[in-house]
Design a protein around this motif. Sequence first.
Motif: not given
Length: 512
Positions: A63-75, A77-83, A105-107
Amino acid sequence: MPYPLIPAAHLRLYPVSAIRAMEQASDNQQAPVSLMERAAAAAMRLVTTLMPEPGAVLILAGPGDNGGDAALLAAMLASAGYSVDICALLSGALSADSQASWQRCSHSSARRIQAEQLTAVHGYFPYQLIIDGLFGIGLSRPVSGLAADLIRAVNRASELQRIPVIALDIPSGLSADTGAVVGGTQGIAIRASHTLSFLGNKPGLHTADAKDYAGHVIIDFLEASVSADVRETGVLNCANTLPAMPKRAGNSHKGSFGDVLIAGGAAGMSGAVLLAARTALFSGAGRVYAGMLEAIATDYLHPELMCRPLQQHVLQKEIIVAGPGLGQSDSAATELARLIAANHTMVLDADALNLLAQQTPLQSALQQHTAEKILTPHPLEAARLLNWTVAEVQADRIAAASELAHRYQSVIILKGAGSVLCQPGNAQYRINTSGNPALATGGTGDVLAGLCGALLAQGLTAWDAACLACWLHGTAADDLCLNGTGPVGLTASELIPAIRRALNQHIALGQL
Ligand SMILES: NC(=O)C1=CN([C@@H]2O[C@H](COP(=O)(O)OP(=O)(O)OC[C@H]3O[C@@H](n4cnc5c(N)ncnc54)[C@H](O)[C@@H]3O)[C@@H](O)[C@H]2O)[C@@H](O)CC1
Ligand SMILES: Nc1ncnc2c1ncn2[C@@H]1O[C@H](COP(=O)(O)OP(=O)(O)O)[C@@H](O)[C@H]1O
Ligand SMILES: [K+]
């Protein structure tokens, strides 16, 4: 093998309060790229290094900024072709930076997955990498409920399937300041294979439970410069922070390297004295006396040792190592009082510490002792000396060691995984980096005490002797494990020649 050097900036250990101050200073500068974007980019670099071919990644985001780091990383990685599957445990309001990350992340093509889908899995986890962004330095209570179930499921799967786990900043559930799993035996934390920590190194990555949870620690400073008013509170004790040994003059003799008296040896415990005495001999003391309270033994393997009844040993100027196998009898207490009253430089270990914890006259005598001293408690001995529980000591090893240093006006080595070193009048502690569980066997503490004695005898200050002894002791065990003499079955006796080798190598490297 050559000892690893650690870049200087990585040696400094910052408490959470200092990391928060760095974060604030950076925010005030209003840099065009936020710290969160830099943290996610650093994580992206690590992931693409460990796993260059895009694969399946599970990301846990809190729920905090650690999660924010993770959400941005998810975005990213996804745009680099990772599943990417992302499992979010959100509650309450998001910070502005986190909101932006979650929007990105949601986009992206990252898929949201419910925690229950993961906690219900008792079989296969279809991922090649897991990212832990549940909680960072904002963890404020033991992890419980669904988050705990999720961590349990991830730990189980990563262990069974050997899936690497990268913790962002700190493994979720571990305290960045103490290295203890928050909540003790009731708590839970992610077992990471790698921890990518931001802005500065943290004590909680190097002591207590850290050894079992943090894995390989990597620090990324996020290009933030540390302002002068943000100070580290400790440093790592490792190859490049060790004191040098005094140079041995060509025209020297055995008197040049000091005398050590090991004082212990109640009935049935002469081995403890012999281990400490042999170590003192192997690590360079000029003359070593093995003073035994009851169990007079001759060391036929090392007739160089002068074994004698402790009560008959006339004190001169020797360094005293009191405690190995001393027992807690009245005669042990009487001898300890005599040794303390002589006001020599001392190491107090084992039963000397237990007697000290029990007997106020010994505590008063130690207050009159003005020469330097090193106390080497393990957590139970520390608990007795402080009148705390062992759980309280282990929940904050740095606080325990620093309180001991203050109360007993001594250098303290609080032993165990990531031994903590403190000295009176100086708030800066050290955390030892060497050593491994092969050392968890009877007698290794006696070896450490003897080594401290020998280094003191050769002229090191109590602080320098403690730092060097701790590191040599651990590194000797690490070296032995490399050649198969451990982690199972290493004996305290085998440690002694390995310490001699490590000490001579340390001396040789210092002369390069
Ligand atoms: N400090 C910094 O300069 C930087 C911080 N960043 C990240 O931000 C993190 C710190 O962010 P926060 O301060 O938001 O803290 P965290 O993200 O660590 O966690 C705080 C949130 O978790 C909740 N929480 C705490 N303990 C909990 C528990 N046991 N069970 C359930 N919920 C719990 C809190 O109520 C709060 O919502 C760092 O660890 C790092 O990952 C990075 O973005 C980059 C730079
Ligand atoms: N898991 C571990 N990792 C690193 N060092 C350890 C570990 N367990 C024990 N040690 C070290 O081994 C030594 C054990 O000392 P101690 O507990 O006094 O044992 P003993 O009294 O049997 O000699 C200490 O130096 C301690 O730091
Ligand atoms: K984390």
